[in-house]
Design an enzyme around this catalytic site. Sequence first.
Site: not given
Ligand code: E4P
Length: 219
Positions: A90
């Site tokens: 990522k």
């Molecule tokens: C996605 O890969 C992220 O880890 C995640 O969905 C972030 O979500 P949040 O806005 O609840 O932190």
Amino acid sequence: MKFFIDTANLEEIKKAYKIGVLSGVTTNPSLVAKEGVKFEDRIAEILNAVPEVESVSAEVTPNALTAEQMIAEANELIKINGGDKNITIKVPMTLDGLETCRYLTKKGVKTNVTLIFSVNQALLAARAGATYVSPFLGRLDDINEDGVELVAKIAEMFRVQNLDSQIIAASVRHPDHVTRVAMAGAHIATIPFKVIEQLSKHPLTDQGLEKFAADWKTV
Ligand code: E4P
């Protein structure tokens, strides 16, 4: 639409995997920090816990700002568990993140470009060869913008442009988000365990079960 779970908590991952609806796992630096564990060790544990999914996202650390630094971290991450094919790197939606994405794509490594908040960012990520792009809908809703609408626009743009990156609807906060991104054309929703539980519930299901149980006592 497929389901990924958005957590670094091993117990939650194992529970969701057992249900049989899980196609992947996403983690991020905040989710790993919450667990108080060593990053690489937890990624190895997750990969071992979910052998039959298509992807486990491990994000380069916030210390890696240049493509060179991100590539160096990615090259270590892809060695975990002897080079597990499910590991997905990522990278943040920055120019250096895109350069890293292109490098990894050429190497045959799966990539997830994260922190996407516009159609143009999704287009750039797809052109850099991203396996997955992650628009964060909840965080857009938080600032009074429409996260689901962004997912719908990206889905339409990918269709028109014939791009094959998969959209992971991320930052999903509740069941209505799930329904709406499924209708909007997301390929995947990555969701917290709590939302998986909420999806399975309906008050009429509970009432129905209670009635069956009460009636069965008379048999
Ligand atoms: C996605 O890969 C992220 O880890 C995640 O969905 C972030 O979500 P949040 O806005 O609840 O932190």
